[in-house]
Motif scaffolding. Structure first.
Motif, PDB file in Angstrom:
ATOM      1  N   ALA A 138      26.012  19.432  59.273  1.00 23.42           N
ATOM      2  CA  ALA A 138      25.707  18.955  60.536  1.00 23.42           C
ATOM      3  C   ALA A 138      25.197  20.123  61.418  1.00 23.42           C
ATOM      4  O   ALA A 138      24.319  19.999  62.290  1.00 23.42           O
ATOM      5  CB  ALA A 138      26.755  18.135  61.195  1.00 23.42           C
ATOM      6  N   GLY A 139      25.454  21.322  60.931  1.00 13.79           N
ATOM      7  CA  GLY A 139      24.913  22.512  61.713  1.00 13.79           C
ATOM      8  C   GLY A 139      25.036  22.512  63.198  1.00 13.79           C
ATOM      9  O   GLY A 139      26.100  22.237  63.782  1.00 13.79           O
ATOM     10  N   PHE A 140      24.079  22.555  63.991  1.00 18.82           N
ATOM     11  CA  PHE A 140      23.848  22.741  65.284  1.00 18.82           C
ATOM     12  C   PHE A 140      24.355  21.190  65.873  1.00 18.82           C
ATOM     13  O   PHE A 140      24.487  20.902  67.089  1.00 18.82           O
ATOM     14  CB  PHE A 140      22.625  23.098  65.941  1.00 18.82           C
ATOM     15  CG  PHE A 140      22.452  24.596  65.790  1.00 18.82           C
ATOM     16  CD1 PHE A 140      22.921  25.396  66.613  1.00 18.82           C
ATOM     17  CD2 PHE A 140      21.742  24.935  64.729  1.00 18.82           C
ATOM     18  CE1 PHE A 140      22.906  26.928  66.361  1.00 18.82           C
ATOM     19  CE2 PHE A 140      21.585  26.546  64.396  1.00 18.82           C
ATOM     20  CZ  PHE A 140      22.321  27.280  65.373  1.00 18.82           C
ATOM     21  N   GLY A 141      24.298  20.269  65.185  1.00 18.14           N
ATOM     22  CA  GLY A 141      24.348  18.779  65.575  1.00 18.14           C
ATOM     23  C   GLY A 141      26.103  18.800  65.911  1.00 18.14           C
ATOM     24  O   GLY A 141      26.414  17.827  66.438  1.00 18.14           O
ATOM     25  N   PHE A 142      26.769  19.693  65.491  1.00 18.59           N
ATOM     26  CA  PHE A 142      28.385  19.814  65.669  1.00 18.59           C
ATOM     27  C   PHE A 142      28.371  19.655  67.284  1.00 18.59           C
ATOM     28  O   PHE A 142      29.430  19.150  67.669  1.00 18.59           O
ATOM     29  CB  PHE A 142      28.978  20.839  65.082  1.00 18.59           C
ATOM     30  CG  PHE A 142      29.232  20.675  63.655  1.00 18.59           C
ATOM     31  CD1 PHE A 142      30.215  19.408  63.164  1.00 18.59           C
ATOM     32  CD2 PHE A 142      28.993  21.431  62.634  1.00 18.59           C
ATOM     33  CE1 PHE A 142      30.364  19.350  62.003  1.00 18.59           C
ATOM     34  CE2 PHE A 142      29.196  20.997  61.155  1.00 18.59           C
ATOM     35  CZ  PHE A 142      29.978  20.286  61.039  1.00 18.59           C
ATOM     36  N   ALA A 143      27.478  20.337  68.038  1.00 16.92           N
ATOM     37  CA  ALA A 143      27.577  20.368  69.480  1.00 16.92           C
ATOM     38  C   ALA A 143      27.634  19.107  70.074  1.00 16.92           C
ATOM     39  O   ALA A 143      28.298  19.040  71.267  1.00 16.92           O
ATOM     40  CB  ALA A 143      26.379  21.401  69.981  1.00 16.92           C
ATOM     41  N   GLU A 144      27.171  17.990  69.709  1.00 14.13           N
ATOM     42  CA  GLU A 144      27.075  16.781  70.300  1.00 14.13           C
ATOM     43  C   GLU A 144      28.269  15.864  69.649  1.00 14.13           C
ATOM     44  O   GLU A 144      28.190  14.599  70.180  1.00 14.13           O
ATOM     45  CB  GLU A 144      25.797  16.044  70.349  1.00 14.13           C
ATOM     46  CG  GLU A 144      25.152  15.991  68.709  1.00 14.13           C
ATOM     47  CD  GLU A 144      23.725  15.417  69.010  1.00 14.13           C
ATOM     48  OE1 GLU A 144      23.420  14.591  68.298  1.00 14.13           O
ATOM     49  OE2 GLU A 144      22.837  16.175  69.714  1.00 14.13           O
ATOM     50  N   MET A 145      28.895  16.293  68.573  1.00 16.11           N
ATOM     51  CA  MET A 145      29.800  15.528  67.913  1.00 16.11           C
ATOM     52  C   MET A 145      31.517  15.578  68.592  1.00 16.11           C
ATOM     53  O   MET A 145      31.809  16.581  69.234  1.00 16.11           O
ATOM     54  CB  MET A 145      29.878  15.720  66.510  1.00 16.11           C
ATOM     55  CG  MET A 145      28.577  15.535  65.925  1.00 16.11           C
ATOM     56  SD  MET A 145      28.561  16.174  64.164  1.00 16.11           S
ATOM     57  CE  MET A 145      29.362  14.769  63.301  1.00 16.11           C
ATOM     58  N   THR A 146      32.240  14.643  68.398  1.00 18.24           N
ATOM     59  CA  THR A 146      33.656  14.789  68.450  1.00 18.24           C
ATOM     60  C   THR A 146      34.301  15.158  67.693  1.00 18.24           C
ATOM     61  O   THR A 146      33.880  14.870  66.370  1.00 18.24           O
ATOM     62  CB  THR A 146      34.142  13.510  68.981  1.00 18.24           C
ATOM     63  OG1 THR A 146      33.925  12.388  68.064  1.00 18.24           O
ATOM     64  CG2 THR A 146      33.375  12.960  70.372  1.00 18.24           C
ATOM     65  N   GLY A 147      35.651  15.498  67.536  1.00 21.67           N
ATOM     66  CA  GLY A 147      36.363  16.011  66.275  1.00 21.67           C
ATOM     67  C   GLY A 147      36.485  14.847  65.578  1.00 21.67           C
ATOM     68  O   GLY A 147      36.368  14.804  63.916  1.00 21.67           O
ATOM     69  N   LYS A 148      36.558  13.523  65.867  1.00 18.51           N
ATOM     70  CA  LYS A 148      36.844  12.399  65.039  1.00 18.51           C
ATOM     71  C   LYS A 148      35.303  12.099  64.183  1.00 18.51           C
ATOM     72  O   LYS A 148      35.391  11.712  63.084  1.00 18.51           O
ATOM     73  CB  LYS A 148      37.017  11.097  65.831  1.00 18.51           C
ATOM     74  CG  LYS A 148      37.064   9.718  65.153  1.00 18.51           C
ATOM     75  CD  LYS A 148      38.183   9.597  64.102  1.00 18.51           C
ATOM     76  CE  LYS A 148      38.327   8.356  63.677  1.00 18.51           C
ATOM     77  NZ  LYS A 148      39.443   8.216  62.432  1.00 18.51           N
ATOM     78  N   GLU A 149      34.154  12.179  64.616  1.00 16.58           N
ATOM     79  CA  GLU A 149      33.040  11.948  64.054  1.00 16.58           C
ATOM     80  C   GLU A 149      32.875  13.427  62.966  1.00 16.58           C
ATOM     81  O   GLU A 149      32.289  13.263  62.114  1.00 16.58           O
ATOM     82  CB  GLU A 149      31.977  12.384  65.026  1.00 16.58           C
ATOM     83  CG  GLU A 149      31.966  11.031  66.093  1.00 16.58           C
ATOM     84  CD  GLU A 149      31.022  10.920  67.129  1.00 16.58           C
ATOM     85  OE1 GLU A 149      30.441   9.954  67.842  1.00 16.58           O
ATOM     86  OE2 GLU A 149      30.901  12.288  67.621  1.00 16.58           O
ATOM     87  N   ALA A 150      33.017  14.461  63.520  1.00 16.24           N
ATOM     88  CA  ALA A 150      32.843  15.707  62.655  1.00 16.24           C
ATOM     89  C   ALA A 150      33.732  16.029  61.675  1.00 16.24           C
ATOM     90  O   ALA A 150      33.372  16.300  60.401  1.00 16.24           O
ATOM     91  CB  ALA A 150      33.117  17.073  63.428  1.00 16.24           C
ATOM     92  N   ASN A 151      35.086  15.433  61.581  1.00 19.36           N
ATOM     93  CA  ASN A 151      35.874  15.582  60.330  1.00 19.36           C
ATOM     94  C   ASN A 151      35.484  14.570  59.347  1.00 19.36           C
ATOM     95  O   ASN A 151      35.061  13.328  59.539  1.00 19.36           O
ATOM     96  CB  ASN A 151      37.098  15.264  61.005  1.00 19.36           C
ATOM     97  CG  ASN A 151      37.861  16.233  61.646  1.00 19.36           C
ATOM     98  OD1 ASN A 151      37.404  17.389  61.808  1.00 19.36           O
ATOM     99  ND2 ASN A 151      38.904  15.873  62.338  1.00 19.36           N
TER     100      ASN A 151
END
Length: 362
Positions: A251-264
């Motif tokens: 997800a790269g720089f897309g992590f900046a707009e994600m929550t932990g639940k979304e990113a994990n």
């Protein structure tokens, strides 16, 4: 120092307008049967002068293997490959006028007036030819361990190809890309990309792009935390490829707009193996492979050599000047960079596999 690697060590030599370019690979396992026709095909994927969207400089890019190969197999000793430069025209290059976007000025500051400035010298993208040879060897070695590397052009200018499915991408899809002269997943978008490259060429300009690369079949547990992380090792190699100026994993720089639940990436079991439902983390946790596809993107800057008038300096007179770059140059190097990025990635994967104790193939 011009050497990279832990278990595999590579050293590149040569200049763009010198007699030859080449590479030495140390640490290749013994007993690997190399398909020389496959290596030749890989070299042709990168070779210049093949179509209207590449430089007209025509080079055969035939590799002469000097050592480390006998009776159709690697010997385990250093494998050296050399590629002759046969189509150079050096008159277009001026030592005193440094070209914007190139390493002319920094090369002068590092090595003085004795550095070879012709065609970029040792800084040239021409040096990626031996890197592709090394990567073609590495791709065949890692294939024996069930690992496949492939890349496609994700973006040229404003045109985007379909991205890899980071969970479902498989070896067959990656091998299909190897067969394409312009490697994209959506041929209609690829046609638009090529027309954009031609448009920039006709305006005496160039354009950049993004290459997306995927690796499937890497077992979990390879790599190390911190300085030996898979991301660190891939990045060190990618930034050794001329014109690569950025990289992002998953997800790269897309992590900046994600929550932990979304990113994990949540885990589950399938056929006795641990898998993840998503793959935002690019198959890497804590710098170590988790068995999912390793997926990353690398941005390739526009070709620095353009024929439009630009401002520069004359380093002999130390005064402002103007320059129009002549010669034979690509209006876009992204499509040729895709195979280079594949090759460079294969070398990293092989280094990781051997670091984990993979033995020679007998």
């Amino acid at each position: 120092m011009n050497t990279w690697g832990e278990k595999i060590k590579i050293s590149i030599f040569g200049e763009s307008h010198g007699a030859a370019v080449g590479i030495v690979l140390d640490g290749i396992p013994s007993g690997v049967e190399l398909d020389l026709e496959e290596i030749k095909r890989e070299m042709q994927r990168r070779a210049p002068g093949r179509n209207s969207i590449s430089t007209p400089r025509a080079e055969a890019d035939e590799v002469k293997i000097l050592s480390g190969f006998f009776d159709g197999k690697t010997t385990g000793t250093p494998l050296a490959g050399m590629i002759l430069n046969t189509n150079t025209i050096s008159k277009h290059y001026q030592k005193e006028l440094v070209r914007p976007g190139h390493a002319d000025y920094t090369g002068f500051m590092r090595y003085g007036m004795s550095h070879d400035y012709r065609g970029g010298g040792h800084f040239s993208g021409r040096l990626t030819a031996p890197l592709v040879f090394a990567g073609a060897v590495a791709k065949q070695v890692v294939a024996a361990y069930g690992v496949t590397v492939g890349a496609h052009i994700l973006r040229i200018g404003e045109f985007w190809d379909t991205a890899f499915d980071a969970v479902q991408v498989d070896a067959e899809q990656l091998r299909t890309l190897w067969q394409k002269e312009f490697p994209v997943l959506d041929w209609q978008t690829g046609d638009k990309m090529q027309r954009e490259i031609v448009r920039q060429r006709d305006q005496l300009n160039s354009i950049g792009g993004i290459v997306e690369c995927a690796v499937v079949g890497m077992p979990p547990g390879l790599g190390a935390p911190f300085f030996g992380s898979v991301e660190s090792r891939i990045s060190s190699m990618m930034f050794s490829v001329p014109a690569v100026k950025g990289i992002e994993f998953g997800a790269g720089f897309g992590f900046a707009e994600m929550t932990g639940k979304e990113a994990n990436d949540e885990f589950y079991m399938k056929d006795g193996c641990v898998k993840t439902y998503t793959n935002h983390n690019a198959g890497i946790n804590g710098g170590i492979t988790n068995g999912m596809p390793v997926v990353f993107k690398a941005v390739v800057k526009p070709t620095a050599s353009i024929a439009q008038k630009q401002r520069t300096v004359d380093i002999e007179k130390m005064k402002d000047a103007e320059i129009e770059v002549h010669g034979r140059h690509d209006p876009c190097i992204t499509h040729r960079a895709a195979v280079v990025i594949e090759a460079a990635t294969a070398l990293v994967m092989l280094d990781l596999l051997l670091d984990n104790g993979a033995e020679g193939i007998r």
